[in-house]
Design a protein around this motif. Structure first.
Motif, mmCIF file in Angstrom:
data_model
loop_
_atom_site.group_PDB
_atom_site.id
_atom_site.type_symbol
_atom_site.label_atom_id
_atom_site.label_comp_id
_atom_site.label_asym_id
_atom_site.label_seq_id
_atom_site.Cartn_x
_atom_site.Cartn_y
_atom_site.Cartn_z
ATOM 1 N N LEU A 1 34.716 11.625 80.284
ATOM 2 C CA LEU A 1 34.888 12.547 81.383
ATOM 3 C C LEU A 1 34.263 14.090 80.777
ATOM 4 O O LEU A 1 33.702 14.715 81.535
ATOM 5 N N ARG A 2 34.613 14.504 79.644
ATOM 6 C CA ARG A 2 34.356 15.772 79.029
ATOM 7 C C ARG A 2 32.854 16.045 79.034
ATOM 8 O O ARG A 2 32.189 17.059 78.902
ATOM 9 N N THR A 3 31.944 14.919 78.876
ATOM 10 C CA THR A 3 30.670 15.017 78.717
ATOM 11 C C THR A 3 29.943 14.486 79.751
ATOM 12 O O THR A 3 28.769 14.607 79.940
ATOM 13 N N ALA A 4 30.404 14.155 81.163
ATOM 14 C CA ALA A 4 30.054 13.559 82.191
ATOM 15 C C ALA A 4 28.927 12.373 81.650
ATOM 16 O O ALA A 4 27.618 12.825 82.054
ATOM 17 N N THR A 5 29.175 11.581 80.955
ATOM 18 C CA THR A 5 28.272 10.995 80.301
ATOM 19 C C THR A 5 27.057 10.081 80.862
ATOM 20 O O THR A 5 25.901 10.130 80.640
ATOM 21 N N ALA B 1 23.292 10.452 74.721
ATOM 22 C CA ALA B 1 24.533 10.490 75.785
ATOM 23 C C ALA B 1 25.724 10.024 74.936
ATOM 24 O O ALA B 1 26.712 10.780 74.924
ATOM 25 N N LEU B 2 25.522 8.970 74.135
ATOM 26 C CA LEU B 2 26.672 8.487 73.632
ATOM 27 C C LEU B 2 26.782 9.431 72.291
ATOM 28 O O LEU B 2 28.001 9.593 71.795
ATOM 29 N N GLY B 3 25.790 9.963 71.703
ATOM 30 C CA GLY B 3 25.824 10.889 70.595
ATOM 31 C C GLY B 3 26.857 12.177 71.167
ATOM 32 O O GLY B 3 27.566 12.598 70.280
ATOM 33 N N ALA B 4 26.751 12.560 72.169
ATOM 34 C CA ALA B 4 27.698 13.695 72.670
ATOM 35 C C ALA B 4 28.911 13.269 72.688
ATOM 36 O O ALA B 4 29.703 13.986 72.513
ATOM 37 N N VAL B 5 29.313 12.117 73.361
ATOM 38 C CA VAL B 5 30.885 11.584 73.232
ATOM 39 C C VAL B 5 31.246 11.579 71.538
ATOM 40 O O VAL B 5 32.235 12.064 71.313
ATOM 41 N N GLY C 1 33.056 4.435 71.955
ATOM 42 C CA GLY C 1 32.799 3.488 73.256
ATOM 43 C C GLY C 1 31.384 3.095 73.370
ATOM 44 O O GLY C 1 30.460 2.946 72.080
ATOM 45 N N GLY C 2 30.890 2.867 74.520
ATOM 46 C CA GLY C 2 29.726 2.075 74.544
ATOM 47 C C GLY C 2 29.141 2.530 76.072
ATOM 48 O O GLY C 2 29.893 2.839 76.873
ATOM 49 N N ILE C 3 27.664 2.190 76.089
ATOM 50 C CA ILE C 3 27.151 2.363 77.334
ATOM 51 C C ILE C 3 26.108 1.240 77.759
ATOM 52 O O ILE C 3 25.601 0.907 76.668
ATOM 53 N N PHE D 1 26.693 1.476 71.291
ATOM 54 C CA PHE D 1 28.038 1.657 71.026
ATOM 55 C C PHE D 1 28.379 2.236 69.924
ATOM 56 O O PHE D 1 27.564 1.949 68.829
ATOM 57 N N ASN D 2 29.204 3.035 69.681
ATOM 58 C CA ASN D 2 29.774 3.523 68.458
ATOM 59 C C ASN D 2 31.343 3.038 68.036
ATOM 60 O O ASN D 2 31.918 3.704 67.220
#
Length: 287
Positions: free
Chosen positions: A214-218, A240-244, A251-253, A266-267
């Motif tokens: 939510l905080r990064t509007a991924t 984008a995942l790096g920003a999370v 999580g993952g995308i 995913f991280n």
């Protein structure tokens, strides 16, 4: 009609090291192979994505639908979203209680109302009006799925993204939310642009610790990196995942672009997923 198609489904980020995921693997492979047949036959991504997610919800194997867990008040509040890329039409529901298929209700919001999101009592009233199947007995229906529970924000979500032979991109996501969540908590899943996004370039579904997404509007961040930054799908998804991750989230995308390229980084400690691409073998993995 193009011969190019692709689809990814996910059963949530995070896996338990000592859990046997053979049932999830078999289920995801079955869904992926069935979806591949439908894509090859020219079926539309909207129908396929919604059907895949409905099956994931109904299986009880993932933290969504039947496999959801109650919140701290003992209520099963479920969220879901669906988005059609070419039109940017979207529908979502939040804190839905008492109905079998949140993704079906989200699609109905998109198709049958002038709104994008309905929440809480309003979402339930709408689902009842549209005669969606109800949960007969909360105690008998829900069978909380296994999920990592040793983190501050345990996670679980299902989702699907697809490119069909008509060139249409669709993304959908459904969740029971983080385990032991506060009553009324809503994560990224039903928020268009955070956990779910589709346009004419890319379709995205996220899974993980929703507060960080939510905080990064991924999901929209990923699409914007492609549209305005000229990034390729893999590069945009990783960034984008790096920003999370930069905020401390995991999580993952899953994402597919209009050329049929796929990405599923995913991280978190694993992510349950299955990948379909035209002319390639189906891939099923949990780590």
């Amino acid at each position: 009609m193009s011969q190019t198609y692709a689809l990814i489904l996910h059963g949530g980020a995070g896996v338990l090291a000592d859990h046997d995921y053979s049932a999830e693997r078999e289920h995801m492979r079955h869904l992926a192979e069935r979806a591949e047949g439908r894509l090859a036959a020219g079926d539309h991504a909207m129908d396929i994505v919604c059907d895949v997610i409905a099956d994931l919800e109904a299986s009880g194997l993932y933290v969504a639908g039947k496999g959801a867990s109650p919140n701290r008040a003992g209520r099963y509040e479920l969220d879901a979203a669906i988005m059609h890329g070419p039109s940017r039409k979207a529908g979502s529901i939040a804190a839905l209680t008492g109905f079998i298929s949140p993704i079906g209700v989200a699609r109905a919001v998109m198709q049958d109302t002038p709104h994008v999101m309905l929440a809480g009592h309003g979402a339930c009233e709408f689902a009842a009006l549209k005669e969606f199947q109800r949960v007969d007995s909360v105690n008998d229906y829900y069978t909380p799925a296994a999920a990592p529970d040793d983190r501050e924000i345990p996670t679980g979500t299902v989702g699907c993204v697809a490119l069909d032979t008509h060139g249409e991109l669709v993304a959908g996501t459904s969740t029971g939310g983080t385990l032991n969540k506060m009553e009324g908590r809503v994560g990224d899943c039903p928020i268009i642009g955070a956990g779910t996004w589709a346009d004419d370039q890319v379709a995205v579904s996220c899974t993980g610790q929703g507060e960080f997404f939510l905080r990064t509007a991924t999901a929209r961040d990923l699409a914007a990196r492609m549209a305005y930054g000229g990034m390729a799908l893999d590069e945009a998804t990783d960034a984008a995942l790096g920003a999370v991750g930069g905020l401390g989230g995991e999580g993952g995308i899953i994402a597919v672009d209009r050329a049929g390229n796929v990405a599923h980084p995913f991280n978190s400690p694993g992510m349950k997923r299955a990948v379909v691409q035209a002319g390639k073998p189906v891939i099923v993995a949990v780590n």
